[in-house]
Structure formats: C-alpha cells, structure tokens
Design a protein around this motif. Structure first.
Motif, mmCIF file in Angstrom:
data_model
loop_
_atom_site.group_PDB
_atom_site.id
_atom_site.type_symbol
_atom_site.label_atom_id
_atom_site.label_comp_id
_atom_site.label_asym_id
_atom_site.label_seq_id
_atom_site.Cartn_x
_atom_site.Cartn_y
_atom_site.Cartn_z
ATOM 1 N N THR A 73 0.950 -1.107 0.014
ATOM 2 C CA THR A 73 -0.021 -0.084 0.009
ATOM 3 C C THR A 73 0.974 1.321 -0.149
ATOM 4 O O THR A 73 2.106 1.268 0.253
ATOM 5 C CB THR A 73 -0.634 0.100 1.247
ATOM 6 O OG1 THR A 73 -0.160 0.344 2.219
ATOM 7 C CG2 THR A 73 -1.518 -1.145 1.422
ATOM 8 N N GLN B 58 -10.726 8.594 -3.512
ATOM 9 C CA GLN B 58 -11.044 9.246 -2.190
ATOM 10 C C GLN B 58 -11.954 10.516 -2.799
ATOM 11 O O GLN B 58 -11.831 10.948 -3.750
ATOM 12 C CB GLN B 58 -10.041 9.611 -1.310
ATOM 13 C CG GLN B 58 -9.387 8.621 -0.691
ATOM 14 C CD GLN B 58 -8.260 8.984 0.330
ATOM 15 O OE1 GLN B 58 -7.172 9.552 -0.478
ATOM 16 N NE2 GLN B 58 -8.227 8.883 1.403
ATOM 17 N N ASN C 107 -12.897 7.493 1.436
ATOM 18 C CA ASN C 107 -13.176 6.589 0.418
ATOM 19 C C ASN C 107 -14.881 6.442 0.773
ATOM 20 O O ASN C 107 -15.430 6.603 1.741
ATOM 21 C CB ASN C 107 -12.876 5.187 0.633
ATOM 22 C CG ASN C 107 -11.322 5.176 0.667
ATOM 23 O OD1 ASN C 107 -10.876 4.523 1.595
ATOM 24 N ND2 ASN C 107 -10.847 5.650 -0.391
ATOM 25 N N THR D 54 -7.016 5.193 -2.312
ATOM 26 C CA THR D 54 -6.251 3.827 -1.548
ATOM 27 C C THR D 54 -6.056 2.637 -2.088
ATOM 28 O O THR D 54 -7.262 2.085 -3.023
ATOM 29 C CB THR D 54 -7.330 3.479 -0.209
ATOM 30 O OG1 THR D 54 -7.550 4.529 0.591
ATOM 31 C CG2 THR D 54 -6.884 2.451 0.618
#
Length: 326
Positions: free
Chosen positions: A101, A131, A209, A253
């Motif tokens: 990530t 997002q 999100n 993300t």
C-alpha cells in the motif's frame, strides 16, 4: 553385443545427459517449472484487515491459475517495515510476493535501510478506492467553487489519520494542487471517527473513500464536493472530479503486488499474468463490488508501476515540505 555392454553404455549415456544438465546455462535452468512450491504473500496487515482480506480474496482463484497453493504471511510491525524486511530475506525467485500500500512507500522514505521502490518489481494492482472531498450536510461550502474559495482564504480543517501518514500526504498534495492555504490536519484513529466528527461539525472536510462514509452518504448527512479520481465515479455521476476543476492530483487507497528485483523475467511475467487472471473472475469482482471499490481496480504491472512511482515522489515532496523528512 552383450547385455553387460548395453547396460554400461546406457549408464554412460545417462551420465552424459546429467552432466549436460548440470552444465546448462543459468538462463536455461531459470526456466524450470514455476512455481514449484507454495507462494507466500506477505502483508503488513493483521488477520482480518483490509489488506489481509484482499490477499485472501485473490487467493481464492490463484491456486487454479498457478497450480500451487498460496499462503499469507502477516508481518504487522513497523508500518510495513517488517513485511519489507521479510521479503528481502527471501530468495528472489518469485515464490515470495508482497501486497503493498502507500504506507510501505512512506515507511521506505523514512527508513533508507529498508528495501526501496527501486528494489522491487511491480506485478499487478489489486484495489483502487478513490477518495472524495466530503463536507457535512449543513456546511456553508455547498459547491466546489465555494469550497475552493474558502480554502484559499483560510486553512481548512481536514480530518485524516496520523501525522505523516497516507491521508496527510494526500491532503497536502490536494491543497497544493488546488492553490489552497495549507490545510490543517486534525488526526483521528480511522475513517469512522473522521465521519463522526465531520457530521458533528468539528472539522470542515474529510478526504474519505465512499465505503467509509456509506451510511452517512445514504442518509444525506454528508455531501461530496468532488472526487479525486481520473474519471467520475459510477455511483456519483453528478460529482465532478478534481481534474475537471483544474486540480491536477488524484487520491485513492490502493493495494497491489510486487516482487524482489532480481526475480527472473519469465517468472515476473508469469506472476503478472496469473495474478491479473485470478483477480478478473467473478469471486474477486464480487469482492470489489461488495466493498464499494472501483471495478477498474485490477491492472497489470505497467499502470501499477507508474502509480507507485507517482505516490513515492508525491510522498517524498509532501513529507519534506511538512518537515517530516530530511
């Protein structure tokens, strides 16, 4: 010719063949059957975390694609540091991959003794969850223009996770690209706390999100001002993207797979193709849909690699400007 002579000649021939195999170039030996054993998937998340679940959903179809089992190796300490160290301790033979990530990239930047992005080869992206900039229902900042004008006149209070984390970097990058006064980060433990404080009027905006604010969005308690993605989101067709408004940044993300540099090219290609196929079936697609993530999440190494490089550079610039990196 006697049976003994035939047997002797057979043994000599077998020995010659074995010797030729041992003397074969390394490039030929590298093309042996792959994978030849269980593939480890290293994550920095604990069991049941979002990254851990992503790995396990990929693994539903992956054994059928590769003809081998997969296993998750959870190395949870150090915001990805322990996972990177574990990967570095394994052979660069394709049998150990890491699910990364943005957190890993920020940890690399702060600790140069860890494997860096240049030490890895991207394989495939698994999730991309764009997002949104959200405000509360009764916020006076009702339109993108009003929001941007306010942010240029004063420092808006944005909810996010910890200082120097992924949210902080994304908020900084958004503010800079939009020409805002540097937003003030108000740190919370996670998305749930951010939404609660947004609804309560304790912050001006949240960068979240859609899944993190699903209930509040459905109830009309929060309103999206813009989405920070390349394209408008199917679930919010009337909400403009930041890029449509002249804000040249995206925020999402993301999770995706990588392998140690030095892994043979043919194995990298095999991993990329197999992972993409494993995540293109109905079970994994259902997982993306049920968790509100982009149906375009899955992509190969080229696009994933560009995205990782972009995040890495953006993170370095943000952390340096914020005084968190020397």
């Amino acid at each position: 010719m006697t049976d003994r002579m035939i047997g002797r000649r057979g043994l000599l021939a077998a020995g010659s063949a074995l010797g030729a195999g041992l003397l074969a170039p390394a490039s030929l030996r590298a093309q042996e059957r792959f994978p030849s054993r269980t593939i480890e998937v290293v994550t920095h998340a604990g069991v049941g975390g979002g990254t851990d679940i992503t790995a396990r959903m990929m693994m539903v179809a992956a054994p059928g694609e590769f003809g081998q089992e997969f296993t998750v190796v959870n190395r949870t300490a150090g915001s990805g540091a322990q996972a990177l160290q574990y990967l570095a301790s394994r052979p660069a033979d394709g049998h150990t991959i890491i699910l990364m990530t943005q957190t890993h990239l920020l940890t690399m930047l702060r600790n140069r003794s860890l494997p860096q992005l240049s030490d890895l080869i991207p394989l495939a992206r698994a999730t991309e969850d764009p997002q949104m900039v959200l405000v509360r229902r009764d916020s006076p900042l009702r339109t993108p223009d009003e929001f941007l004008s306010a942010g240029r006149a004063r420092s808006l209070r944005f909810g996010g996770t910890h200082v120097g984390g992924v949210d902080h970097v994304a908020i900084f990058a958004f503010g800079r690209a939009a020409g805002l006064q540097q937003p003030t980060l108000v740190p919370f433990r996670g998305g749930g706390d951010i939404v609660i404080n947004l609804v309560g009027g304790n912050i001006d905006a949240g960068l979240l999100n859609p899944a993190e604010a699903e209930s509040q969005l459905r109830a009309g308690e929060v309103r999206p001002i813009m989405v920070l993605s390349e394209r408008r989101m199917a679930g919010f067709p009337n909400v403009p993207t930041g890029k449509e408004l002249g804000i040249n940044t995206v925020a999402s993300t993301v999770r995706g797979f990588a392998v140690l540099r030095g892994t043979p090219d043919d194995r990298v290609a095999r991993l990329e193709q197999g992972l993409v196929r494993a995540m293109s079936g109905p079970i994994y697609r259902g997982y993306l849909d049920n968790t509100g993530q982009s149906p375009d999440s899955v992509t190969g190494r080229e696009a994933w690699g560009r995205q990782l490089t972009g995040f890495y550079e953006e993170g370095r610039e943000a952390l340096t400007a914020l005084g968190l990196l020397r």
